[in-house]
Design a protein around this motif. Structure first.
Motif, PDB file in Angstrom:
ATOM      1  N   SER A 159       0.829  -1.205   0.000  1.00 52.12           N
ATOM      2  CA  SER A 159       0.000   0.000   0.000  1.00 52.12           C
ATOM      3  C   SER A 159       0.867   1.261   0.000  1.00 52.12           C
ATOM      4  O   SER A 159       0.593   2.214  -0.731  1.00 52.12           O
ATOM      5  N   ASP A 216       2.235   1.668  -3.423  1.00 46.54           N
ATOM      6  CA  ASP A 216       1.227   2.179  -4.349  1.00 46.54           C
ATOM      7  C   ASP A 216       1.057   3.691  -4.131  1.00 46.54           C
ATOM      8  O   ASP A 216       0.979   4.463  -5.090  1.00 46.54           O
ATOM      9  N   ALA A 217       1.030   4.088  -2.877  1.00 41.46           N
ATOM     10  CA  ALA A 217       0.901   5.519  -2.567  1.00 41.46           C
ATOM     11  C   ALA A 217       2.076   6.308  -3.141  1.00 41.46           C
ATOM     12  O   ALA A 217       1.904   7.365  -3.753  1.00 41.46           O
ATOM     13  N   ILE A 242      -3.426  11.286  -0.620  1.00 43.61           N
ATOM     14  CA  ILE A 242      -3.396   9.823  -0.563  1.00 43.61           C
ATOM     15  C   ILE A 242      -3.435   9.411   0.900  1.00 43.61           C
ATOM     16  O   ILE A 242      -2.653   9.920   1.704  1.00 43.61           O
ATOM     17  N   ARG A 302       1.930   6.601  -6.920  1.00 42.47           N
ATOM     18  CA  ARG A 302       0.933   7.577  -7.365  1.00 42.47           C
ATOM     19  C   ARG A 302       1.438   9.005  -7.152  1.00 42.47           C
ATOM     20  O   ARG A 302       1.236   9.885  -7.986  1.00 42.47           O
ATOM     21  N   ASN A 353      -6.038  -2.572  -2.008  1.00 45.98           N
ATOM     22  CA  ASN A 353      -5.057  -2.485  -0.926  1.00 45.98           C
ATOM     23  C   ASN A 353      -5.576  -1.450   0.078  1.00 45.98           C
ATOM     24  O   ASN A 353      -6.788  -1.182   0.103  1.00 45.98           O
ATOM     25  N   LEU A 354      -4.701  -0.880   0.881  1.00 47.42           N
ATOM     26  CA  LEU A 354      -5.154   0.015   1.956  1.00 47.42           C
ATOM     27  C   LEU A 354      -5.089   1.488   1.558  1.00 47.42           C
ATOM     28  O   LEU A 354      -5.108   2.369   2.417  1.00 47.42           O
ATOM     29  N   VAL A 355      -5.023   1.748   0.258  1.00 45.19           N
ATOM     30  CA  VAL A 355      -4.888   3.122  -0.227  1.00 45.19           C
ATOM     31  C   VAL A 355      -6.251   3.698  -0.609  1.00 45.19           C
ATOM     32  O   VAL A 355      -7.049   3.039  -1.271  1.00 45.19           O
ATOM     33  N   ASN A 356      -6.508   4.933  -0.177  1.00 45.94           N
ATOM     34  CA  ASN A 356      -7.651   5.698  -0.655  1.00 45.94           C
ATOM     35  C   ASN A 356      -7.137   6.994  -1.270  1.00 45.94           C
ATOM     36  O   ASN A 356      -6.257   7.644  -0.699  1.00 45.94           O
ATOM     37  N   LEU A 357      -7.742   7.337  -2.395  1.00 43.27           N
ATOM     38  CA  LEU A 357      -7.324   8.528  -3.125  1.00 43.27           C
ATOM     39  C   LEU A 357      -8.383   9.604  -2.980  1.00 43.27           C
ATOM     40  O   LEU A 357      -9.557   9.349  -3.266  1.00 43.27           O
ATOM     41  N   TYR A 358      -7.950  10.769  -2.556  1.00 44.67           N
ATOM     42  CA  TYR A 358      -8.864  11.905  -2.438  1.00 44.67           C
ATOM     43  C   TYR A 358      -8.608  12.826  -3.626  1.00 44.67           C
ATOM     44  O   TYR A 358      -7.549  13.439  -3.720  1.00 44.67           O
TER      45      TYR A 358
END
Lengths: 358, 358, 358, 358
Positions: free
Chosen positions: B139, B142-143, B265, B146, C274-279
């Motif tokens: 994770s 991935d962050a 993120i 991005r 996964n544990l990622v959230n995108l704002y």
């Protein structure tokens, strides 16, 4: 502000009737609650204390006779008298907001529509709607707007559930005697939503259902179940999957998903009471609404305000009354399939196909 | 498959050392665990039972001396000997994966880097990294990908926390004597992440911190706290906000947010043990990992495999060792600020500005 | 470490076969991949490059004949030869992990069980399982453990879906010729889960299904659909609701809910990559796994390791082979109902009730 | 219903003033909006169209003079005249709901309290409150109730943020000239919440802050920043961590966490516009409220109704006015620390400790 307010009466002061009375009395600025009726004197007494200026009637007919300034009636009495009271009000030319279902019988439901069609010839501004509260819910409206906007392509599969919290008091057993059964009482909302999302003119092709009594076997004496699942097939390549239950542990779980050819919209698939999460030694927890009113209170208030507005302004009501008959018809067919174990089929103009012909 | 495996030893068989041993012994196909050391005979005995073919040593020096085929050492002993053991292995030309922190002292941490810089002249393929496990987490990666891709514009504000579940046993009080304090022990991960997301060459401008002992006042005798919050200001218009705690009820709560000029993120802001949700009479509940290993197990296994790969293939390691010194320096400054109550400032080449000059 | 490794061959090197080969070759410490077979030379060549020490065969029979040290076979070839290859391996006394379904025919599936029952008389330590990967998934296992522990009372309603991401390439149209149809190919997993949660000995009472071709009407030529919903009724007051689809926009949506008399367990009802959230300017977004392997990779690796362990240690396998026949039988009945529009009923010992008798 | 309604005027018809007018005119059944004032004629004209029966004034003094039946004033004008208008209304014995902050100056804020303390001697039923809307939010109230109930043990660490959506129009640059700065304008809400959760009598021990101008460097000319983080230390072992920003991409992100010795309560850490989730080719997405009104509309309506009720019924108001001064004092100290880079300390009776004495 200074314009005249819609003069409203509420028939029935049971759980939901009292809420309707409150919504119109205090949360609908353009309406004025002037009268209520109930066959239960204690309910009238309580209403008198809460709304001192409101007149109370043991007899609905008397209310209609006496209240000469009355403009609109909210029918929120026992389901068994919905149609009768609605028709009486309709025939007086009054606007009517009738709680769902119009009746547990499709034929009787149809009589309400017929009465309205007659009456509207004389009273072209008359409004009669059936209170499918979810149509007034902000999230369902957002979902419908997005679907209409093409965001998910062609809506093709619909899944929805109305699942009540377990009430161990036995209330639902007694209630089942007149409720029409779990598909008519609970799933009617989901069926109405299916018609809203798939199109009001959708024609049902078949229904199938099965069910169990996992927690309240006494329901069987009223030909009812506490958990049931059903399938609705519509002409034109659309299908719906329903679940209704009286057994939820956490609270009201009313969720809906609309699957389209290019995306999906989910409504309330992560239920919550509010925006609070609790971090405890057992993990992270949130509560959910205990009942449908906890989930849909705002929708009911919106319903009251929009019904009032369309009556006062003579604008089109937010939904057509005919859909309510179609929903009852589908609900009754599902309930029948639930009990008989048979799939029920319909032809393309909505007539039932007899099993012997299959 | 048939290519030679990296010959690995693990120094230290405490909680994390044993896990490293397992990861290299059974979950790193290209590595072979050949030896372990621990000053605790019982730990060696247990290791012998679990890994029968592995040789055991009470003395790390003896391990280095005897294991002639050794290629890499994982230093996972007590923090107080990290630097010493790492340097001994480095000076033998071995690859080293050293647990964080290199030392609780920035100066001693620097000696590891210096030793590596010396050694690499003779052993240009030598790899030495400090085990910041989050850099190997899917994770976080991935962050970072991005962010690097420009998805959030310019990263400007960083917020991160390392919050452990409350351990009422008193373990952390004893542990605090040598841990370097909560900012060095816990927040070091968040600091390393800040450097990763803001750029390894970020120069700290100031740090401030405050803290409390909400649950373990005994920590004060070791100049430590059980909850602390800190601010890091970097030159170039970037700021970071940290929280570290030993008091969580639900489990490990390690969350990170990176706020950029065009988006944010969030990593793990909704912690969870797995994909299960429980609907109970008290609401909807999910569990969360009880400790950092529950959260980062996969990252540690990835770390073992990638460290092995970069040693065998002589490819660049996933991070530079120098960053580990910078992280310790910032962590120590935060810990000092936590205790003294003073803001600590640095000039643009990283030298501390004396308070008297402020 | 030094104990002998299970000598494994993989039959079939398609998408999943290659993954099985990798899992056994590099992620199953107690196994050694020694041979693979495929009718496609290019697949063998690629395998040879990836696993240089592994022997390759165009002909599975030849593999069985040549590999004298072989102990276990993973059958991951085309579904049409699953049963035949499994039986050949079984008859040689080898352990077998056969990909699901054993066959698209219940009768042929049964021949595998029959062969195993014969063989085990001679080879009492022989293990044969069908690879229902979800049984090895950590979240499903946690759910099952909680249910078994009584956390939700009596499990009564089961809802599950296997919904694949839309593949506009037309792959699924060609695939449908041999897949057995969407209920056999996709829902087989959900059916197996229903049997796991309701009890392996659950007896199906009836099935009903409907479906549509919303995105790939060409599927109709193979008697298949791209979206289908089904109902399974079990004797003993348990019901299941299934949804299978090839039309999802976001990715793989495999979710399951088990409703009990005192609670509910939900698995993956909030899918995530996964544990990622995108704002972002359009809101908060998270990605979800693109396919079943993205969701279940860890489960497949666990499957490989546990299969290996039960073979080496002669411990009971994690599931019984017979269940796989029952799952195929139910899947085929649902597929038939989907196409014919008829409800299909069974008596209490599992025999089909002829419609004419209804 | 028939009881007299509270006669209300609204001073100021900017964005929030107009909303207050609407809330009192149509959503507060026990109140009647009788007059509004604004120095902008166009705003008065628009109000006249929307509320035909309401009297309009260019001059607030004139409103006070003419409206002889007036009972309560909502001060929602420019911040610079909050205190002056509030005091004028107070001195006439009127109830006052004043928008936050009372003033950007602690001393001027104090004059409002002083005026109220004088006035209440003559008008013991007079109510004056500062409109901290979050205190009326259902989720914050639920959180506070749970904390008070002991659900999280002793509240010890507080983290809260007020983060606005990026407004590229430059509005906030002009606004910064009079707003008092981001800590006074935004974080004032979080500071008020900290005082609510930690206790109104909490005494601040120190504040520290840093900030950046990531998107609007022009803010520096007004000594402001677009992103700032701060620490508040209270006497008695409580600490708070704040973040305020004008840079969010997705919308309003106002979240709060209260960490106690036995648990944590999180409010809005998963922001959402409604109960809709969209499943698209890019993943699962939900929208969030675009601004604070989208998040707190219901709270503002509750505020209007509860303020009305406490005035009519002479019941205690939901919060004490003094707290509003304390919040401004802390906000101003944070803003000063943000600009000077200095930590600011206070003694145990709230007096600032001069730096030279440190």
């Amino acid at each position: 502000m200074s314009s005249p307010k819609l003069q409203v009466a509420v028939a029935g002061l049971g759980r939901m009737g009292l809420r309707h009375a409150r919504h119109f009395a205090t949360l609908t600025p353009r309406a004025e609650l002037i009268a209520v009726s109930s066959p239960v004197q204690a309910e009238l007494d309580a209403a008198k204390r809460e709304f001192p200026s409101v007149r109370t009637y043991l007899d609905f007919d008397e209310l209609l006779k006496q209240e000469s300034t009355l403009q609109a009636v909210v029918v929120s009495s026992a389901t068994t008298v919905h149609a009768e009271q609605a028709i009486k009000a309709i025939e007086k030319g009054l606007h009517v907001l009738c709680e769902k279902p119009l009746s547990t019988s499709p034929d009787i439901s149809q009589t309400v529509v017929t009465a309205y069609k007659q009456s509207i010839k004389k009273h072209p501004a008359q409004k009669v709607i059936c209170g499918f509260s979810r149509r007034f819910d902000a999230s369902y409206r957002d979902a419908h707007r997005r679907m209409t906007n093409g965001d998910i392509g062609v809506p093709s599969v619909f899944r929805s559930q109305t699942c009540d919290k377990l009430d161990p008091s036995g209330f639902f057993v007694a209630y089942a005697e007149f409720s029409g059964g779990i598909f008519v009482d609970c799933s009617i909302h989901d069926i109405d939503l299916a018609l809203w999302f798939f199109g009001e003119n959708s024609v049902v092709k078949s229904v199938s259902a099965v069910g169990i009594t996992a927690v309240q076997p006494e329901l069987r004496k009223h030909n009812d179940r506490d958990n049931a699942i059903g399938i609705i097939e519509f002409y034109g390549g659309k299908i719906a999957q329903l679940y209704c239950s009286r057994m939820m542990a956490a609270g009201q779980e009313d969720t809906t998903e609309i699957f389209g050819t290019e995306g999906k919209i989910a409504v309330n698939t992560q239920p919550q009471l509010n925006l609070v999460n609790l971090y405890e030694s057992t993990g992270i927890r949130r509560e959910i609404p205990p009942d449908y009113y906890g989930r849909f209170r705002e929708a009911f208030i919106t319903e009251a305000n929009e019904f009032t507005a369309c009556c006062l302004d003579n604008t089109p009501p937010p939904m057509r009354l005919e859909g309510a008959v179609n929903a009852v018809k589908i609900g009754c067919a599902l309930q029948e399939s639930l009990i008989t174990g048979k799939k029920i089929e319909f032809d393309e103009i909505g007539r039932r196909i007899e099993t012997s012909k299959l």
